[in-house]
Design an enzyme around this catalytic site. Structure first.
Site, PDB file in Angstrom:
ATOM      1  CE  LYS A  14     -41.204   0.847  36.734  1.00 48.50           C
ATOM      2  NZ  LYS A  14     -42.025  -0.188  36.063  1.00 48.50           N
ATOM      3  NE  ARG A  89     -45.427   4.826  33.258  1.00 46.30           N
ATOM      4  CZ  ARG A  89     -45.320   4.227  34.447  1.00 46.30           C
ATOM      5  NH1 ARG A  89     -44.636   4.782  35.416  1.00 46.30           N
ATOM      6  NH2 ARG A  89     -45.919   3.075  34.648  1.00 46.30           N
ATOM      7  NE  ARG A 129     -48.703  -4.278  41.177  1.00 45.23           N
ATOM      8  CZ  ARG A 129     -47.916  -3.443  40.493  1.00 45.23           C
ATOM      9  NH1 ARG A 129     -46.635  -3.372  40.761  1.00 45.23           N
ATOM     10  NH2 ARG A 129     -48.397  -2.702  39.524  1.00 45.23           N
ATOM     11  NE  ARG A 135     -51.200  -0.147  40.922  1.00 43.90           N
ATOM     12  CZ  ARG A 135     -50.012   0.035  40.364  1.00 43.90           C
ATOM     13  NH1 ARG A 135     -48.917  -0.108  41.093  1.00 43.90           N
ATOM     14  NH2 ARG A 135     -49.920   0.346  39.101  1.00 43.90           N
ATOM     15  NE  ARG A 147     -50.452  -0.622  34.568  1.00 38.84           N
ATOM     16  CZ  ARG A 147     -50.361  -1.361  35.674  1.00 38.84           C
ATOM     17  NH1 ARG A 147     -51.372  -2.152  36.029  1.00 38.84           N
ATOM     18  NH2 ARG A 147     -49.291  -1.315  36.415  1.00 38.84           N
TER      19      ARG A 147
HETATM   20  N1  UDP Z   1     -48.411   6.856  35.599  1.00 43.42           N
HETATM   21  C1  UDP Z   1     -48.111   7.835  34.668  1.00 43.42           C
HETATM   22  N2  UDP Z   1     -46.914   8.474  34.750  1.00 43.42           N
HETATM   23  C2  UDP Z   1     -45.991   8.177  35.704  1.00 43.42           C
HETATM   24  C3  UDP Z   1     -46.296   7.179  36.646  1.00 43.42           C
HETATM   25  C4  UDP Z   1     -47.512   6.531  36.563  1.00 43.42           C
HETATM   26  O1  UDP Z   1     -48.909   8.132  33.796  1.00 43.42           O
HETATM   27  O2  UDP Z   1     -44.918   8.817  35.733  1.00 43.42           O
HETATM   28  C5  UDP Z   1     -49.717   6.196  35.558  1.00 43.42           C
HETATM   29  C6  UDP Z   1     -49.913   5.281  34.371  1.00 43.42           C
HETATM   30  O3  UDP Z   1     -51.293   5.270  34.065  1.00 43.42           O
HETATM   31  C7  UDP Z   1     -49.497   3.924  34.929  1.00 43.42           C
HETATM   32  C8  UDP Z   1     -50.008   4.001  36.343  1.00 43.42           C
HETATM   33  O4  UDP Z   1     -49.873   5.381  36.713  1.00 43.42           O
HETATM   34  O5  UDP Z   1     -50.063   2.858  34.225  1.00 43.42           O
HETATM   35  C9  UDP Z   1     -49.286   3.119  37.355  1.00 43.42           C
HETATM   36  O6  UDP Z   1     -47.924   3.462  37.365  1.00 43.42           O
HETATM   37  P1  UDP Z   1     -46.873   2.706  38.310  1.00 43.42           P
HETATM   38  O7  UDP Z   1     -45.533   3.215  37.940  1.00 43.42           O
HETATM   39  O8  UDP Z   1     -47.264   2.819  39.712  1.00 43.42           O
HETATM   40  O9  UDP Z   1     -47.093   1.210  37.922  1.00 43.42           O
HETATM   41  P2  UDP Z   1     -46.054   0.089  37.603  1.00 43.42           P
HETATM   42  O10 UDP Z   1     -45.607   0.368  36.201  1.00 43.42           O
HETATM   43  O11 UDP Z   1     -44.929   0.240  38.587  1.00 43.42           O
HETATM   44  O12 UDP Z   1     -46.803  -1.159  37.760  1.00 43.42           O
HETATM   45 MG    MG Z   2     -44.238   0.477  40.434  1.00 52.04          MG
END
Ligand code: UDP
Ligand code: MG
Length: 192
Positions: A14, A89, A129, A135, A147
């Site tokens: 994304k 989400r 990554r 991170r 996740r």
């Molecule tokens: N997160 C969340 N709500 C959001 C965005 C992020 O709770 O709207 C938290 C959640 O713990 C997630 C972490 O932040 O696992 C990393 O999110 P990000 O979208 O940056 O990671 P990606 O999914 O893009 O790897």
């Molecule tokens: Mg992201």
């Protein structure tokens, strides 16, 4: 106005694809994950709260995330629209976003573009990554799998809501980055 929800599991690309889309269509990216990390880096109260969830691979509570998003959306911009990256989400966030865009932008969500990538590849990408991202949530296989678990239990249903509205489009997220961008561009052209 073009308002895109860029959807997909962690590691589906994304953030990478949002960069190409913002340039091509003059959009502003709002990544709630990036906003949390900015707050974590600056050790704000919001950052500390978010960290307690993020470090476990859990979602930050809806209202906290929604309030942060509204603040960001209200900032003045010359952009032609927005890309929501990593938000909504949950079903509750999806319903909230629908009202927020009408209230703040007087425009609806145009489309939900969903990047499809299988779990095994997601884990590989996130671990890779993690070697350079710094991170904490990318560095550990247990957090990564949590996740992905959160994604299936709470986030996947977001797709169903956009499907019902006829706004849901799937794109294969495995392949050359540029090839995937071109497919995304073509979908945006359709709604322009
Ligand atoms: N997160 C969340 N709500 C959001 C965005 C992020 O709770 O709207 C938290 C959640 O713990 C997630 C972490 O932040 O696992 C990393 O999110 P990000 O979208 O940056 O990671 P990606 O999914 O893009 O790897
Ligand atoms: Mg992201």
């Amino acid at each position: 106005m073009i308002n895109i929800v860029l959807f997909g599991p962690p590691g589906s690309g994304k953030g990478t694809q949002a960069q190409f889309l913002i340039e091509k269509f003059n959009l502003k990216q709002i990544s709630t994950g990036d906003l949390f990390r900015f707050n974590m880096k600056n050790d704000t109260a919001l950052g500390q709260l978010a960290k307690s969830y993020i470090d476990k691979g859990e979602l930050v509570p809806d209202q906290v995330t929604i309030d942060m998003l509204i603040d960001e959306l209200k900032k003045p911009t010359d952009a032609q629209g927005f890309i929501f990256d990593g938000f909504p989400r949950t079903a509750a966030q999806t319903e909230a976003l629908e009202k927020i865009v009408i209230d703040v932008l007087q425009a609806p969500i145009s489309v939900c573009l969903s990047l499809i990538v299988e779990d095994k590849i997601l884990v590989e990408r996130l671990l890779k990554r993690g070697e350079t991202s710094g991170r904490t949530d990318d560095s550990n296989e247990e957090i990564i799998s949590n996740r992905i678990k959160e994604y299936y239990s709470k986030t996947a249903e977001v797709a169903e809501l956009y499907k019902k509205q006829g706004k849901y489009v799937e794109i294969n997220g495995v392949g050359e980055i540029e090839e995937i961008s071109q497919k995304l561009f073509a979908e945006v052209e359709k709604i322009k």
